[in-house]
Every structure is written in C-alpha cells, then in structure tokens.
Design a protein around this motif. Structure first.
Motif, PDB file in Angstrom:
ATOM      1  N   GLN A  49      13.641   2.844  48.351  1.00  0.00           N
ATOM      2  CA  GLN A  49      14.506   3.877  47.753  1.00  0.00           C
ATOM      3  C   GLN A  49      14.372   3.915  46.237  1.00  0.00           C
ATOM      4  O   GLN A  49      14.698   4.914  45.604  1.00  0.00           O
ATOM      5  CB  GLN A  49      15.981   3.618  48.107  1.00  0.00           C
ATOM      6  CG  GLN A  49      16.335   3.871  49.557  1.00  0.00           C
ATOM      7  CD  GLN A  49      16.168   2.619  50.405  1.00  0.00           C
ATOM      8  OE1 GLN A  49      15.437   1.699  50.036  1.00  0.00           O
ATOM      9  NE2 GLN A  49      16.817   2.602  51.559  1.00  0.00           N
TER      10      GLN A  49
ATOM     11  N   LEU B 221      16.132  -3.179  42.471  1.00  0.00           N
ATOM     12  CA  LEU B 221      15.888  -1.752  42.728  1.00  0.00           C
ATOM     13  C   LEU B 221      14.403  -1.433  42.883  1.00  0.00           C
ATOM     14  O   LEU B 221      14.019  -0.574  43.679  1.00  0.00           O
ATOM     15  CB  LEU B 221      16.506  -0.912  41.604  1.00  0.00           C
ATOM     16  CG  LEU B 221      18.029  -1.104  41.441  1.00  0.00           C
ATOM     17  CD1 LEU B 221      18.545  -0.364  40.213  1.00  0.00           C
ATOM     18  CD2 LEU B 221      18.776  -0.637  42.689  1.00  0.00           C
TER      19      LEU B 221
ATOM     20  N   GLU C 295      12.152   6.307  40.748  1.00  0.00           N
ATOM     21  CA  GLU C 295      12.552   6.114  39.346  1.00  0.00           C
ATOM     22  C   GLU C 295      12.028   4.793  38.778  1.00  0.00           C
ATOM     23  O   GLU C 295      12.438   4.392  37.684  1.00  0.00           O
ATOM     24  CB  GLU C 295      14.084   6.116  39.241  1.00  0.00           C
ATOM     25  CG  GLU C 295      14.719   7.458  39.522  1.00  0.00           C
ATOM     26  CD  GLU C 295      16.217   7.357  39.754  1.00  0.00           C
ATOM     27  OE1 GLU C 295      16.971   7.892  38.949  1.00  0.00           O
ATOM     28  OE2 GLU C 295      16.626   6.734  40.764  1.00  0.00           O
TER      29      GLU C 295
ATOM     30  N   LEU D   5      12.774  -2.099  46.464  1.00  0.00           N
ATOM     31  CA  LEU D   5      13.180  -1.298  47.623  1.00  0.00           C
ATOM     32  C   LEU D   5      12.447   0.045  47.641  1.00  0.00           C
ATOM     33  O   LEU D   5      12.207   0.643  46.583  1.00  0.00           O
ATOM     34  CB  LEU D   5      14.688  -1.040  47.576  1.00  0.00           C
ATOM     35  CG  LEU D   5      15.579  -2.269  47.776  1.00  0.00           C
ATOM     36  CD1 LEU D   5      17.034  -1.921  47.474  1.00  0.00           C
ATOM     37  CD2 LEU D   5      15.446  -2.802  49.198  1.00  0.00           C
TER      38      LEU D   5
ATOM     39  N   GLY E 242      19.715   1.256  35.389  1.00  0.00           N
ATOM     40  CA  GLY E 242      19.902   0.307  36.489  1.00  0.00           C
ATOM     41  C   GLY E 242      20.584   0.908  37.692  1.00  0.00           C
ATOM     42  O   GLY E 242      21.641   0.435  38.122  1.00  0.00           O
ATOM     43  N   TYR E 243      20.004   1.951  38.245  1.00  0.00           N
ATOM     44  CA  TYR E 243      20.608   2.649  39.387  1.00  0.00           C
ATOM     45  C   TYR E 243      19.525   3.428  40.113  1.00  0.00           C
ATOM     46  O   TYR E 243      18.417   3.597  39.625  1.00  0.00           O
ATOM     47  CB  TYR E 243      21.697   3.625  38.911  1.00  0.00           C
ATOM     48  CG  TYR E 243      21.263   4.462  37.734  1.00  0.00           C
ATOM     49  CD1 TYR E 243      20.427   5.568  37.910  1.00  0.00           C
ATOM     50  CD2 TYR E 243      21.634   4.128  36.430  1.00  0.00           C
ATOM     51  CE1 TYR E 243      19.986   6.311  36.830  1.00  0.00           C
ATOM     52  CE2 TYR E 243      21.198   4.867  35.344  1.00  0.00           C
ATOM     53  CZ  TYR E 243      20.373   5.954  35.540  1.00  0.00           C
ATOM     54  OH  TYR E 243      19.922   6.678  34.474  1.00  0.00           O
ATOM     55  N   ILE E 244      19.876   3.883  41.326  1.00  0.00           N
ATOM     56  CA  ILE E 244      19.037   4.835  42.045  1.00  0.00           C
ATOM     57  C   ILE E 244      19.836   6.131  42.091  1.00  0.00           C
ATOM     58  O   ILE E 244      20.981   6.139  42.564  1.00  0.00           O
ATOM     59  CB  ILE E 244      18.724   4.331  43.468  1.00  0.00           C
ATOM     60  CG1 ILE E 244      17.796   3.105  43.380  1.00  0.00           C
ATOM     61  CG2 ILE E 244      18.093   5.430  44.314  1.00  0.00           C
ATOM     62  CD1 ILE E 244      17.596   2.388  44.700  1.00  0.00           C
ATOM     63  N   THR E 245      19.279   7.200  41.587  1.00  0.00           N
ATOM     64  CA  THR E 245      20.026   8.450  41.532  1.00  0.00           C
ATOM     65  C   THR E 245      20.161   9.043  42.930  1.00  0.00           C
ATOM     66  O   THR E 245      19.149   9.332  43.589  1.00  0.00           O
ATOM     67  CB  THR E 245      19.313   9.458  40.621  1.00  0.00           C
ATOM     68  OG1 THR E 245      19.237   8.888  39.309  1.00  0.00           O
ATOM     69  CG2 THR E 245      20.073  10.773  40.558  1.00  0.00           C
ATOM     70  N   VAL E 246      21.396   9.175  43.378  1.00  0.00           N
ATOM     71  CA  VAL E 246      21.624   9.845  44.659  1.00  0.00           C
ATOM     72  C   VAL E 246      23.029  10.429  44.632  1.00  0.00           C
ATOM     73  O   VAL E 246      24.011   9.703  44.510  1.00  0.00           O
ATOM     74  CB  VAL E 246      21.408   8.883  45.856  1.00  0.00           C
ATOM     75  CG1 VAL E 246      22.067   7.537  45.627  1.00  0.00           C
ATOM     76  CG2 VAL E 246      21.910   9.479  47.153  1.00  0.00           C
TER      77      VAL E 246
END
Lengths: 273, 641
Positions: free
Chosen positions: A209, A204, A213, A207, A147-151
């Motif tokens: 972004q 997520l 993933e 979007l 549950g994230y966007i890797t950045v």
C-alpha cells in the motif's frame, strides 16, 4: 548502579516487601529559558515492587508535604506503549533494563544505597520544557512531512484485495512498533533521529500500500529530519536504547530508499518496481 | 423543571437500509462551501484523530486539540486485543446482523438498536480503511488477514495486530491527521486543555482552553464542536486508564446543558494484574485475547498455601468452564469479572495478597508449542514479567478485574449530537452503542466508526443551514465570562493553600467509588457513598494544596481541575446506580440477581437511557428518560451457559 539484565534472563528475584534507601540527583529547571541544576533528594523506604515512576510519585508526594514544588516529568499510560515517558537514568535513556520504557522499569533493578541520576532527554531538537519534560514536536514534523499513506476515508478497497506475505507484514510491524519516545535521539551523541525516521519509513515503504508515495515520502521525511536533527554517524547507541528494540537495519533501508529517491525518475516509476 | 424532550432522531424505516437512506436524506454542504466552516475537535484518540482527519479531507477547516505533547499519545494506543468487523472472512457464519445482535445482547439490552446496527454496518469499511493506511494487521501465510474470537462471540471476527491493535490503529489515524496538519487543513494545538464550551444564541459557538505550558486561557470560535475526549474510569483512581484520562471535557459540557447518560455503566475488565501495594498508581490490563488460550482457575480449597505447580488437577476449580460450558473462559467481561471476584471473596484468591485468580497457559503451551504462544502473546507475557517479576511461560499469570471502560457518557442522538446544538460527542465520550456492557474489541470499532464514517456525514446536516454565517466573536460576553470563570477556578486551587495533595484526594475518592459503586452496588453502599463523597469534596475545597503558579507547566494544577470534576461525576454515578433498581451488564445491584447470582434485569421498568440534566452545584441533577425499543432483538435473559 546495578548490572543491566536482559528481560529474558533470570535475574535474582528481590525478596518481596524489600525496601531501598536511595538518593536521587534530579535535574530541575523552572522553564525553557531558565537555568537548570541538579538537586539531591533522599528517597528512603522505596519498595522494590514500585515502578520507577511510582517511586517519583512518592517522592513528589513527600515534596508537596514539605511545601516544595514537585518534579515535573512526562508520563501517561504507564504500560510502555504511549511513548510519553522519557528520563535519562544514570546516563541511559529509560534506564538500565533493555527493551523497557521508564514506566515499566521497576525498582527491583536497583540496589539499596544507590544514587540515581535523573535527567531530561538531552538533544538540541528536544528543548527542555520544565524539569524532566521536553518538547518532542520535531518528531511530529517528520511524520507530517510524509509519514502516512494517503487514503481518503471511505475510498479504500476491500482489505483482502492485496495479500501481503506474512514475513513482509511482520517486518513492517517490527518497524511500526516504534512508540515515538525519543530515546534514540537522546542516546545519540549527534542527536540524530535516524532510527525513529527509518522505523516509520520502513513500516510504510515495506507494504504494498505504501509504494505509490514511497520515494516522495522518503525524500520529504529525510529532508525534514536533516533540518531538525543531527546527522547519523553509525554509533548504534539508538538501537541499544530503544525500549521497543527496533533494529538499526531499518536505517540501512532508509539510506537505500533515500538514494533511490534522488535517482529515480518518478514519472516512469511503474516500469521498474 | 426544564423543557428538554429527548429526541433520538432515529429516522423511520427498515433498520437494514436506514443509514443508507438517511445519508441520502441529510443535507449536504457542497465541496466549495466546506472551506467556509470551522470545526473544533477536542481529543486526538481513535475517534478524534479519525474525525479531524476525515473532516479536513472533506474540506472543512479543522482545529484539533490535545492535552498531550503529541496526538499519538492518546490512550486508544493502549488497547491490546483487537477490533471487530463482520467481514466473515473465515466463513464461520458471521454477518452484519450477527455482529449487531451480539453487540446488543452483550450490552445487556440497554443500547439503541439503530445505532448499533449502523455500527455493525460500517465495521467492514473500518478494516478496509485501516488496511489501506498500512495498519499491519496479523496475516496468515497466504497473505490474507487473520482473525480470532473474543469474549461474548462465537465467531472469529476480531482483527488484531499482535497485542498492540490500538497502537497500530491509532498510528493510522494519527498519520492521517498528521497529513492534514502538514497540508495546513488542520491546525493542531498540543499541550492545550479544553476547559469549557461556549454557547451563543443557543448553539455551541466555541471553546475555552488553557495552554498547559504557559497557563494562557484562550477562546476559539467554531461552527461546530466535537468532543472525542474518552471515558471516566479514573473516577475509581485505580484503573487501566492512562494517568491523564479524565472526564473534564464531558463534565464541563454537562454543566453547560449537555445531558450525561448512564453514568453508572462502567466496565470492570476481568484480566488485569492484581495490585501489589498501596503505592500503586494504575492497574495494567492483560488483553482479553489471553482468555482464548488461558484457563482461569483457583484452588478448590480456600487459603491453599501451595504454589500453583503443587496443586494437582483434581484440586483446581476451572470455575468459568464449569459454570458456563458453552462459552467457558470466553464469557463476556462483566460475567467473568463478577465470577473472579466471587472466588476471591470466598477466600480462594491466589498470590502474595490472595487477591487474584490464575490464568494458566500450561495446556496451550503443550498443545501449541511455546513458539506459537509467544507469537500470539509474547509482548503481553513480557509486560507481565516486567511488572511482576514472574514468568508466565513457567507459572500461571495472576489476574483480577479492574475498571477499564465506561459505557456511559454524553447523551447523543442518531447524529451523535448532544443536547447542546452544534456540540457532538464521539467514541467513548458518548453513551450510545455499548449499552450496559461492552464486548471485547468493540471500543476500537466504535471510535473509528464514529470518526471516519458517521460524524463526517451527520455534521454536514447540522452545518448546511449555517452557510455564510460568520463565526461568533470571541470577545462576545459569553466567551469572556467563560474565560473569567476558568481563570478564577484555577487561581482558586492555588489559593486554597491547604495540607493535602491532589493525588491524596483522588485516591480517597477512588476508594469510595470502588467500594460502593464498583463491581457490586447496593442501596446502603450507594447511600453511604452519597454522604461520603460530598464530605470529602468539601475537604477538597478547603484543604487542597497545590504549589507553584498558573503561568507555567504545573501538573498538580492540571490534576486539581480534573479531580474536581471527578468528585462531581462520582456523585452522579452513585445517584444513577441508586435509581437503577435492576442489574444489567456492568451495573450489578446485589438486590437484583437470579438464584445463580447472574444479573437480573427489569425490562418493564428500566428499559431506558437515564440522561441527567445539570441543575446547578447545589441542586440534584434531574433525570430524563429515553425509552429503548427493541424491534429486532428479542429481549431475553442473557445466557452464556
């Protein structure tokens, strides 16, 4: 129990300064493995301007005065945003007022002489810790799975590099408004976490972004969810119980993305958006 | 007397390139060596979660501690309005220098210039970082980011996500943290409370915690410890902080040698819902952004019994617009708060208890349409209606100031390191960037600046010399002594067996602090508080009643420890307020004001940071001063007229 009133309606205003005499039937359980039972408490002289949790504060103060152990319940911000508070109130998560967390529910929604039944969330994935407090760590496990966007910090391009249509940003926001309280799970006869998981996925996956993933995330989160929670059989109770009124439409998006995740050859993803 | 000399360690050089040059000059830990280090981060709000996630991304082994059931619950989540950045996306003349200038001026010239400049510099990276994480900031129809203006600034530099900016930023940081937890780079301890910091060989070597579910007291060793444990507004009992917010981590570090700076700098937020009765457990903030479109007024006549719709325009006093024509309703928080209080004190308060002022949207609804107002503030209006049972689309809101944020905190140098080597403090827990008053939308900025972009660099400089140094042994006598002390303290609360609950003491303490060290302070009031607080504290020690045991979840016992620390802090707040014979920002001494009732600073004698050293429970804290130099901002009486 009083009628349930939508917030935008115009409920008959309770006279200020009015007080209620209530009976509380509260689930008491000394620990995760201890047996639990209901206990009744008289709660006289409760002002209608109190919030539900302030009412419990008052009851607890009185219990301490009588050298009886106060009732344990989770709470923190008392502004309806942190998601810490819970409580099944008369069989409904967060009580009778739609779109309202327990901490923002006020006693003017109850009537003099009411008996109010207060229980913890009832779901296999949320074991009782003590009295009305439960362990919702299973939600964190779902987010940890994807549950994230890797950045990495410091590696982001300029924020205005990717314009996002307002309608898309708004839809993502509607999903991101989830406070992770667990009412959806508590309301579900199956103890399923589809509404919670779908809200994070929709936030997520909608979007730009989040596209890189998207399918990996969907598969990982859904699989973790299935391991920890029951299955969704489309009752729709979750939507009715959600204090942020997150719609079950997002569950449709979850199902669609999960199916696609299973079918897509992710090495060739960029060819077909 | 101790031999502490406060060295802020601000490097020499041009303020505009200082941070970049310093990043180059600091020692680095090479990527393969980072995994040899253990770092503890306490608190998982904006500062803590962003720091823990970033440190783990860099390769350090991180342990993160939160007393909540999940890191996502931290009180950063309740921030409503927005986050500042010097992007100048709207071309209205913003720049790093202007954000720096506004923040120093807004802080009433009591912050450290170099820190604030760095904060303004990294502000832009924060927005980039958060947008990339998927934070759904408000956007215009063209798809680009929207901005609004906030109190104390004349440019639109505030990025926002409806009225839930803090929630969305925290979820971004929480998700980054969760990713690292999932990857095994962060070990997460939830429902686990920090209770002491342990030093071995003069350096922070670890912490002692208490598992809130089992009561188990445990030691954890690390090469560095980071406190990201928030502010202490709950010293007032009634504040906009969440119920569990407390000063204990900072205070326990203070007792171990970390200096506590400017404890009297507390912020009273002007727009909160007035309290409705004595059972009130907390106050609810209504975002400062409301002042963009809401007009603050009271009736011109004291004690006017009419409802707001019955009072004609000619009998309303829009006092902020009248007194401050150029900033109007958008004056900084301290100025707005004091003015609202003055109106209420003069008998013009509104509402059933006559304890508020109106914040009126009628004109904006007419000018913009109810839909636009709903889009901007819908969730805030709903929240107001839930609490008060009044509809702000139809009648004006009622507002009154409430304690909200604390600018004071642990003293830190340019590296965000406290006076205990190896112990860092970030976010609201430190003192550095906000001076004597914080401008709106700069708390989120500071928390994330510290966590994402500053601490991860500066901590490497402290860690590099420790390469291949083993962790301290948690069987070291220093750990064992701290564990025993904690265990005894909590058993002591249970054994007191008195008659009064923890909440009773907290409420009484809050009354004293609010009445004497709140929006207005005076020498007689502070002296009164300094005699009343110790007396009440004595009662707390002998008449406290905590039921239950220390081997299971016991919320009263948790609170007892926190209230104990609030007692000690409250005394220091009053001491600090008494010593500071001037008015600045949120610290308003009635003896020091201009003829118009504005804060009157004394730059000659008080342009310093008051950093207090703990000398023991029975001896007064010792004052150390860090002199503040202003080379880039001209010291001037703030004027928002």
């Amino acid at each position: 129990m009083t009628a349930t009133e939508p917030l935008s309606g115009s409920p008959a205003p309770a006279a200020p300064g009015r007080t209620l005499n209530l009976t509380l039937r509260v689930w008491r359980q000394a620990g995760p493995d201890a047996p639990g039972a209901f206990e009744d408490y008289d709660a006289p002289g409760i002002s209608v301007d109190m919030s539900f949790l302030e009412m419990l504060d008052v009851v607890n103060e009185r219990l301490v005065e009588q050298s009886r152990e106060p009732i344990t319940f989770d709470h923190d911000c008392r502004e309806g945003i942190c998601g810490t508070c819970s409580l099944m109130i008369n069989g409904r998560p967060h009580g009778p007022q739609r779109g309202t967390a327990t901490c923002q529910l006020h006693m003017r929604k109850f009537a003099d002489g009411d008996t109010i039944v207060i229980e913890p969330w009832r779901a296999e994935a949320f074991p009782v810790v003590r009295d009305l407090a439960v362990d919702r760590g299973a939600f964190d496990r779902i987010v940890e799975a994807g549950g994230y966007i890797t950045v990495n910090s410091g590696s982001a391009p300029d924020a205005n590099l990717i314009p996002i249509p307002k309608s898309v940003a708004d839809a993502a926001f509607d999903a991101a408004a989830c406070i992770g309280c667990g009412a959806c799970v508590a309301a579900c006869p199956n103890g399923a976490a589809q509404l919670f998981t779908s809200a994070k996925l929709a936030h997520l996956n909608l979007l730009p972004q989040g596209q890189a993933e998207r399918y990996k995330r969907t598969e990982a989160m859904v699989d973790t969810m299935e391991e920890l929670f029951g299955s969704c059989t489309n009752h729709g109770e979750c939507e009715a119980a959600c204090p942020k009124e997150i719609p079950i439409d997002f569950i449709a998006l979850l199902n669609k993305d999960y199916l696609r995740a299973k079918l897509k050859n992710r090495r060739y993803l960029s060819r077909k958006p | 007397m101790s031999d502490i000399t406060l060295d802020a360690k601000v490097p020499d050089g041009d303020i505009q390139t200082l941070w970049d040059e310093h990043k180059f000059n600091m020692k680095l830990v090479n990527p393969a060596n980072k995994r040899k280090y253990e770092i503890i981060v306490v608190g998982t709000g904006l500062a803590g979660a962003s720091a823990a996630a970033t440190l783990a991304q860099l390769g350090y082994n991180v342990s993160a501690f939160t007393f909540h059931d999940s890191p996502r619950r931290a009180h950063s989540i309740a921030a409503q309005g927005g986050i500042n950045a010097a992007k100048n996306y709207h071309g209205d003349g913003d720049s790093v220098h202007r954000l720096f200038y506004d923040t120093v001026k807004g802080g009433d010239f009591r912050s450290r210039e170099a820190n604030v400049y760095r904060l303004a510099q990294v502000s832009n990276s924060i927005i980039d970082q958060c947008a990339a994480q998927g934070v759904p900031f408000a956007r215009e129809y063209g798809g680009l980011l929207d901005n609004r203006s906030f109190g104390g600034a004349q440019v639109s530099r505030t990025f926002y996500a409806r009225g839930q900016t803090g929630q969305q930023l925290l979820l971004g940081a929480y998700q980054a943290l969760a990713e690292q937890v999932g990857l095994g780079k962060v070990k997460l301890y939830n429902r686990c409370e920090f209770l002491d910091v342990v030093q071995v060989d003069g350096r922070a070597a670890g912490i002692v915690t208490r598992d809130l579910l089992t009561g188990e007291v445990q030691s954890h060793a690390a090469h560095a410890v980071v406190l990201a444990t928030g502010g202490y507004s709950n010293a007032f009992f009634l504040s906009t902080n969440a119920m569990a917010c407390n000063v204990s981590a900072a205070w326990r570090a203070h007792r171990r040698g970390a200096l506590f700076a400017n404890p009297c700098y507390t912020q009273i937020h002007p727009t909160c819902i007035p309290s409705s009765d004595e059972f009130q457990s907390k106050l609810t903030l209504m975002s400062e952004s409301l002042r963009n479109d809401g007009r603050v007024w009271v009736p011109t006549k004291a004690g006017d019994p009419r409802g707001p719709d019955q009072i004609p325009e000619s009998e309303r006093d829009y006092f902020l617009e009248r007194k401050y024509p150029s900033f109007g309703n958008l004056v900084p928080r301290d100025v707005a708060s004091r003015n609202i209080k003055a109106q209420v004190d003069s008998g013009k308060g509104v509402g059933p208890l006559r304890n508020g002022a109106y914040l009126d949207f009628a004109e904006s609804i007419k000018r913009l349409s109810p839909q636009v107002v709903e889009e901007r503030y819908g969730n805030l209006f709903d929240m107001y209606e839930r609490i008060t049972d009044e509809n702000p689309y139809k009648q004006p809101m009622r507002i009154f100031p409430a304690p909200h944020y604390t600018m004071g905190g642990l003293w830190v140098d340019y590296h965000l390191e406290t006076t205990i080597p190896g112990l860092y403090a970030i976010g609201e827990a430190n003192f550095a960037d906000q001076g004597a008053n914080r401008l709106g939308a700069s708390a989120l900025m500071q928390g994330l600046a510290d966590g994402y972009f500053i601490l991860p660099y500066t901590i490497g400089d402290g860690l590099a010399p420790l390469l291949n140094k083993p962790l301290a042994d948690t069987n070291h006598p220093a750990f064992k002594a701290a564990e025993a002390e904690v265990t005894d303290r909590y058993r002591g609360y249970l054994a007191t067996n008195g008659t009064r609950s923890v909440d009773w003491f907290h409420r009484e303490l809050g009354h004293i602090v609010w009445d004497n060290c709140g929006m207005e302070r005076s020498r007689p009031g502070l002296e009164k508080a300094l005699s009343e607080i110790p007396a009440l504290y004595q009662e707390f020690k002998t008449d406290l009643r905590v039921l239950g045991d220390d081997r299971s979840l016991n919320q009263s016992l948790e609170r007892a420890g926190r209230v104990d620390d609030f007692f000690q802090l409250a005394e220091l707040m009053c001491r600090d307020a008494l010593e500071r014979e001037e008015s600045c920002g949120g610290h308003f001494r009635v003896e020091h004001q201009t003829e118009e009732g504005e804060a009157l600073r004394d730059d000659e004698n008080f342009a310093y940071v008051a950093a207090w050293e703990w000398t023991g429970p029975d001896t007064p804290a010792e004052l150390h001063k860090e002199h503040l130099d202003f080379k880039h901002v001209h010291l001037a009486q703030r004027s928002y007229k």
